[in-house]
Write an enzyme that holds these catalytic residues in place. Structure first.
Site, PDB file in Angstrom:
ATOM      1  N   ASN A 106       0.850  -1.185   0.000  1.00 42.40           N
ATOM      2  CA  ASN A 106       0.000   0.000   0.000  1.00 42.40           C
ATOM      3  C   ASN A 106       0.885   1.234   0.000  1.00 42.40           C
ATOM      4  O   ASN A 106       1.964   1.229   0.606  1.00 42.40           O
ATOM      5  CB  ASN A 106      -0.876   0.012   1.261  1.00 42.40           C
ATOM      6  CG  ASN A 106      -1.819   1.202   1.308  1.00 42.40           C
ATOM      7  OD1 ASN A 106      -2.448   1.566   0.303  1.00 42.40           O
ATOM      8  ND2 ASN A 106      -1.938   1.831   2.471  1.00 42.40           N
ATOM      9  N   HIS A 108       0.733   5.034   1.352  1.00 46.55           N
ATOM     10  CA  HIS A 108      -0.055   5.822   2.295  1.00 46.55           C
ATOM     11  C   HIS A 108       0.598   7.201   2.430  1.00 46.55           C
ATOM     12  O   HIS A 108       1.817   7.294   2.630  1.00 46.55           O
ATOM     13  CB  HIS A 108      -0.089   5.123   3.657  1.00 46.55           C
ATOM     14  CG  HIS A 108      -0.873   5.889   4.674  1.00 46.55           C
ATOM     15  ND1 HIS A 108      -2.251   5.915   4.665  1.00 46.55           N
ATOM     16  CD2 HIS A 108      -0.482   6.672   5.707  1.00 46.55           C
ATOM     17  CE1 HIS A 108      -2.666   6.685   5.660  1.00 46.55           C
ATOM     18  NE2 HIS A 108      -1.622   7.156   6.315  1.00 46.55           N
ATOM     19  N   SER A 135       4.551   6.761   2.639  1.00 47.20           N
ATOM     20  CA  SER A 135       5.180   5.482   2.986  1.00 47.20           C
ATOM     21  C   SER A 135       4.624   4.389   2.083  1.00 47.20           C
ATOM     22  O   SER A 135       3.420   4.361   1.806  1.00 47.20           O
ATOM     23  CB  SER A 135       4.837   5.082   4.432  1.00 47.20           C
ATOM     24  OG  SER A 135       5.164   6.100   5.344  1.00 47.20           O
ATOM     25  N   ASP A 144      -3.011   0.443   7.907  1.00 53.11           N
ATOM     26  CA  ASP A 144      -1.799   1.264   7.707  1.00 53.11           C
ATOM     27  C   ASP A 144      -0.700   0.938   8.718  1.00 53.11           C
ATOM     28  O   ASP A 144       0.050   1.829   9.159  1.00 53.11           O
ATOM     29  CB  ASP A 144      -2.143   2.762   7.779  1.00 53.11           C
ATOM     30  CG  ASP A 144      -3.140   3.177   6.708  1.00 53.11           C
ATOM     31  OD1 ASP A 144      -3.120   2.579   5.627  1.00 53.11           O
ATOM     32  OD2 ASP A 144      -3.941   4.087   6.970  1.00 53.11           O
TER      33      ASP A 144
END
Ligand code: GRF
Length: 217
Positions: A106, A108, A135, A144
């Site tokens: 992911n 973020h 990140s 997250d």
């Protein structure tokens, strides 16, 4: 071997565009094998041919797990080496994460562990932080919270609004995501528990854009 990348996206898809441009430019040895969205009108979908698009409205399924199962089946059918959440705005279910764990990434927009969740730019400004960033991390069930792989930083300037800060950060996000995908495609990244391994060694600190490029084989 060319890495097969599945991308989950809910919105405009600028991160997806950065991936596609890097592939076209020959700087990322990968193929986007599918784009998967919870929003049938997401502009991100239009960046790939129709036979590589999947989108279903979660509301058209009887319950949340049914949508998740359909998404997991579709992503699995594309036989991805890596699954990348690039502006996918739904929380993934545990079954989906378990199926793709270790190859699920992911991006973020915060310097994790700061500011998980939404409105990260506004929260960083509100807190008076001198810098902000993005990140790329492995996805685990906690939101997250997975092992961070790399981070890019930008300064927060006097007078910044969430919009000006987001605009300053976005090109850095794109470069960061592509840099991490180069490492992923090269086969040198792995998740082990809550840490990232690069070339088999634990990463003690998140990579920067420069250090990520230096670790390419
Ligand atoms: C990016 O800021 C990403 O970090 C966040 O959502 C945004 C998506 O932008 N998770 P885009 O759809 O890739 O343009």
């Amino acid at each position: 071997m060319t890495a097969r990348i599945a991308v989950l996206a809910s919105g405009r898809g600028s991160n997806l565009r950065a991936i596609l441009q890097a592939i076209d430019a020959g700087s990322l040895d990968a193929e986007v094998v599918g784009v998967f969205s919870d929003k049938p009108n997401a502009p991100a979908l239009r960046q790939v041919p129709r036979d590589r698009r999947w989108s279903e409205r979660p509301a058209s399924f009887p319950h949340r797990p049914a949508y998740e199962t359909a998404l997991a089946e579709a992503v699995g059918a594309s036989q991805p080496d890596w699954v990348v959440c690039a502006g996918y705005m739904r929380i993934l279910g545990d079954a989906f994460i378990a199926r793709f764990r270790g190859r699920l990434l992911n991006i973020h927009p915060s310097l994790l562990p700061k500011y998980r969740g939404l409105q990260t730019h506004a929260r960083a400004i509100e807190a008076g932080d001198p810098e902000h960033g993005a990140s790329v991390h492995f996805v685990i069930p906690e939101l997250d919270a997975g092992a961070v792989i790399a981070q890019a930083k930008v300064p927060i300037l006097a007078g910044d609004t969430p919009e000006t800060l987001a605009a300053r950060l976005l090109p850095r996000e794109h470069a960061l995501l592509v840099a991490v995908l180069r490492l992923a495609a090269a086969g040198v990244l792995a998740e082990q528990g809550d840490i990232t391994l690069c070339h088999g060694q634990p990463l003690l600190n998140a990579l920067s854009l420069d250090s990520a490029d230096r670790l390419l084989p």
